[in-house]
Scaffold this motif. Structure first.
Motif, PDB file in Angstrom:
ATOM      1  N   CYS A 103       0.777  -1.094   0.171  1.00 41.54           N
ATOM      2  CA  CYS A 103      -0.145  -0.149  -0.105  1.00 41.54           C
ATOM      3  C   CYS A 103       0.937   1.077  -0.013  1.00 41.54           C
ATOM      4  O   CYS A 103       1.919   1.478   1.012  1.00 41.54           O
ATOM      5  CB  CYS A 103      -1.021   0.106   1.164  1.00 41.54           C
ATOM      6  SG  CYS A 103      -1.809   1.544   1.451  1.00 41.54           S
ATOM      7  N   GLU A 115      -0.051   4.394   0.842  1.00 41.23           N
ATOM      8  CA  GLU A 115      -0.441   5.185   1.737  1.00 41.23           C
ATOM      9  C   GLU A 115       0.086   4.825   3.085  1.00 41.23           C
ATOM     10  O   GLU A 115       0.455   5.479   3.837  1.00 41.23           O
ATOM     11  CB  GLU A 115      -1.986   5.203   1.601  1.00 41.23           C
ATOM     12  CG  GLU A 115      -2.647   5.980   2.830  1.00 41.23           C
ATOM     13  CD  GLU A 115      -2.373   7.260   2.874  1.00 41.23           C
ATOM     14  OE1 GLU A 115      -1.764   8.030   1.929  1.00 41.23           O
ATOM     15  OE2 GLU A 115      -2.563   8.063   3.846  1.00 41.23           O
ATOM     16  N   CYS A 116      -0.150   3.559   3.552  1.00 36.79           N
ATOM     17  CA  CYS A 116       0.421   3.090   4.807  1.00 36.79           C
ATOM     18  C   CYS A 116       1.393   2.092   4.885  1.00 36.79           C
ATOM     19  O   CYS A 116       1.926   1.753   6.058  1.00 36.79           O
ATOM     20  CB  CYS A 116      -0.843   2.683   5.766  1.00 36.79           C
ATOM     21  SG  CYS A 116      -1.455   1.153   5.100  1.00 36.79           S
ATOM     22  N   CYS A 125      -6.823  -1.450   0.733  1.00 35.01           N
ATOM     23  CA  CYS A 125      -5.874  -1.946   1.749  1.00 35.01           C
ATOM     24  C   CYS A 125      -6.602  -1.967   3.003  1.00 35.01           C
ATOM     25  O   CYS A 125      -7.547  -1.404   3.617  1.00 35.01           O
ATOM     26  CB  CYS A 125      -4.865  -0.761   2.050  1.00 35.01           C
ATOM     27  SG  CYS A 125      -3.826  -1.138   3.262  1.00 35.01           S
ATOM     28  N   GLU A 164      -5.532  -2.297   6.008  1.00 37.32           N
ATOM     29  CA  GLU A 164      -5.090  -1.437   7.083  1.00 37.32           C
ATOM     30  C   GLU A 164      -5.694   0.049   7.151  1.00 37.32           C
ATOM     31  O   GLU A 164      -6.126   0.477   8.084  1.00 37.32           O
ATOM     32  CB  GLU A 164      -3.655  -1.194   7.133  1.00 37.32           C
ATOM     33  CG  GLU A 164      -2.656  -2.607   7.217  1.00 37.32           C
ATOM     34  CD  GLU A 164      -2.905  -3.179   8.936  1.00 37.32           C
ATOM     35  OE1 GLU A 164      -3.208  -2.311   9.857  1.00 37.32           O
ATOM     36  OE2 GLU A 164      -3.045  -4.272   9.123  1.00 37.32           O
ATOM     37  N   CYS A 165      -5.595   0.635   5.881  1.00 37.39           N
ATOM     38  CA  CYS A 165      -6.088   2.198   5.907  1.00 37.39           C
ATOM     39  C   CYS A 165      -7.269   2.397   5.005  1.00 37.39           C
ATOM     40  O   CYS A 165      -7.533   3.539   4.842  1.00 37.39           O
ATOM     41  CB  CYS A 165      -5.008   3.046   5.441  1.00 37.39           C
ATOM     42  SG  CYS A 165      -4.453   2.838   3.586  1.00 37.39           S
TER      43      CYS A 165
HETATM   44 ZN   LIG Z   1      -2.798   1.001   3.466  1.00 38.30          ZN
END
Ligand SMILES: [Zn+2]
Length: 161
Positions: free
Chosen positions: A33, A35-36, A84, A86-87
């Motif tokens: 990812c 982003e994270c 994702c 996670e985020c």
């Molecule tokens: Zn993410």
């Protein structure tokens, strides 16, 4: 010609220049990812639907033109979208906003974990310290991608000493 006396049975480390490592292994990787920096799993098997019952995941069972498992929408098989876990970023794309220093430091730890999982030698303390320092510089603190790329380069170079 001299050869090393100790042989290594370790798996080969991805060959990448430290200055390109972040972009090549993380930012443009389909399995990470942007982003994270979490590992994106189950890319072809899970989609998220937004509907009256909220957002949910479901298993995909229909082949699409590219022979990946998709889902049926408008009476045709549609390519799955990946979010994702996670985020929540769609397809693991980086979001168009600037991280706070605290967020950036949290992500620096996850970035170090991802590099470690890919057997890329990098010193986590160097990476985290570099991100914290660069994010505190008012002139550049808005350039998150460049900051992570720079910190990754420094952490890999330090590990190669
Ligand atoms: Zn993410």
């Amino acid at each position: 010609m001299s050869t090393s006396t100790h042989s290594s049975t370790a798996s080969p480390v991805p060959r990448v220049q430290p200055g390109n490592a972040f972009d090549e292994l993380i930012f443009f990787s389909r399995s990470t990812c942007s982003e994270c920096f979490a590992h994106l799993r189950d890319i072809e098997h899970v989609a998220v639907e937004h509907g009256a019952v909220g957002t949910r995941e479901r298993t995909l069972a229909f082949p699409t033109a590219n022979a990946v498992r998709g889902y049926v929408s408008d009476r045709r098989a549609t390519e799955p979208k990946t979010f994702c876990r996670e985020c929540g970023s769609e397809s693991g794309r980086a979001l168009d906003r600037t991280l706070s220093q605290r967020e950036a430091v949290e992500r620096a730890h996850r970035l170090a974990d991802r590099l470690d999982a890919m057997d890329v030698p990098a010193v986590e303390d160097v990476l985290v310290h570099a991100v914290r320092r660069l994010k505190s510089d008012e002139r550049i603190q808005g350039y998150d991608r460049e900051i992570f790329a720079r910190a990754t380069k420094l952490a890999i170079q330090y590990a190669q000493r």
